[in-house]
Design a protein around this motif. Structure first.
Motif, mmCIF file in Angstrom:
data_model
loop_
_atom_site.group_PDB
_atom_site.id
_atom_site.type_symbol
_atom_site.label_atom_id
_atom_site.label_comp_id
_atom_site.label_asym_id
_atom_site.label_seq_id
_atom_site.Cartn_x
_atom_site.Cartn_y
_atom_site.Cartn_z
ATOM 1 N N ASP A 128 0.600 -1.118 -0.516
ATOM 2 C CA ASP A 128 0.040 0.554 0.031
ATOM 3 C C ASP A 128 0.680 1.250 0.395
ATOM 4 O O ASP A 128 0.924 2.610 -0.341
ATOM 5 C CB ASP A 128 -0.860 0.071 1.294
ATOM 6 C CG ASP A 128 -1.672 -0.680 1.155
ATOM 7 O OD1 ASP A 128 -1.984 -1.193 -0.130
ATOM 8 O OD2 ASP A 128 -2.337 -1.042 2.281
ATOM 9 N N ALA A 129 1.750 1.479 0.459
ATOM 10 C CA ALA A 129 3.149 2.293 0.850
ATOM 11 C C ALA A 129 3.498 2.584 -0.234
ATOM 12 O O ALA A 129 3.735 3.617 -0.648
ATOM 13 C CB ALA A 129 4.022 1.904 1.993
ATOM 14 N N MET A 130 3.629 1.762 -0.796
ATOM 15 C CA MET A 130 4.739 1.738 -2.207
ATOM 16 C C MET A 130 3.237 2.065 -3.105
ATOM 17 O O MET A 130 3.928 2.668 -4.443
ATOM 18 C CB MET A 130 4.981 0.372 -2.589
ATOM 19 C CG MET A 130 5.658 0.587 -4.309
ATOM 20 S SD MET A 130 6.706 -1.374 -4.958
ATOM 21 C CE MET A 130 4.997 -2.257 -4.866
ATOM 22 N N SER A 131 2.298 1.352 -3.316
ATOM 23 C CA SER A 131 1.717 1.859 -4.189
ATOM 24 C C SER A 131 0.707 3.759 -4.186
ATOM 25 O O SER A 131 0.764 4.654 -5.381
ATOM 26 C CB SER A 131 -0.217 1.226 -4.195
ATOM 27 O OG SER A 131 -1.108 1.995 -4.682
ATOM 28 N N GLU A 132 0.662 4.056 -2.906
ATOM 29 C CA GLU A 132 0.296 4.963 -2.914
ATOM 30 C C GLU A 132 1.813 6.382 -3.251
ATOM 31 O O GLU A 132 0.755 7.336 -3.644
ATOM 32 C CB GLU A 132 0.495 5.770 -0.908
ATOM 33 C CG GLU A 132 -0.889 5.159 -0.388
ATOM 34 C CD GLU A 132 -0.987 5.369 0.863
ATOM 35 O OE1 GLU A 132 -0.103 6.450 1.625
ATOM 36 O OE2 GLU A 132 -1.539 4.476 1.362
ATOM 37 N N GLN A 133 2.989 5.518 -3.078
ATOM 38 C CA GLN A 133 3.843 6.484 -3.312
ATOM 39 C C GLN A 133 4.223 6.995 -5.291
ATOM 40 O O GLN A 133 3.999 7.354 -6.044
ATOM 41 C CB GLN A 133 5.411 5.802 -2.597
ATOM 42 C CG GLN A 133 6.030 6.398 -1.673
ATOM 43 C CD GLN A 133 7.172 5.871 -1.114
ATOM 44 O OE1 GLN A 133 7.400 5.217 -2.180
ATOM 45 N NE2 GLN A 133 6.839 6.330 0.024
#
Length: 97
Positions: free
Chosen positions: A72-77
């Motif tokens: 999720d963190a990678m997707s948000e970035q």
């Protein structure tokens, strides 16, 4: 812009490293189970391919569940970077008109 780019890269690198670690753990587990005869060895000389395939099949759902927050963190970035790129493109396009 340098620190922001490295922060974006680190989320992808962290997720990839953790994904590889989950695969390596599954590979070691499957290899041990095959070595001790708990799982079948495959057909003929296909032992390595069999172990790799079983490790992939096991690691995929485990990674899906365990690495949700990193994904999720990678997707948000990635979404943030795409939105900035679109905004920059739109700003350049309107300047040319």
């Amino acid at each position: 812009m340098g620190p922001a780019v490295s922060a974006k890269s680190s989320a992808a690198i962290k997720y990839t490293a953790l994904r590889l670690a989950v695969f390596a753990g599954c590979f070691a587990l499957v290899a041990a189970l095959v070595h001790f005869g708990i799982l079948p060895k495959g057909l003929g000389d296909s032992n390595f391919v069999w172990v790799v395939l079983l490790a992939v099949v096991l690691s995929a759902p485990i990674s899906f569940v365990l690495l949700r927050s990193q994904r999720d963190a990678m997707s948000e970035q990635i979404v943030t970077k795409v939105e900035r790129t679109k905004a920059r493109y739109e700003a350049n396009r309107t300047q040319e008109d």
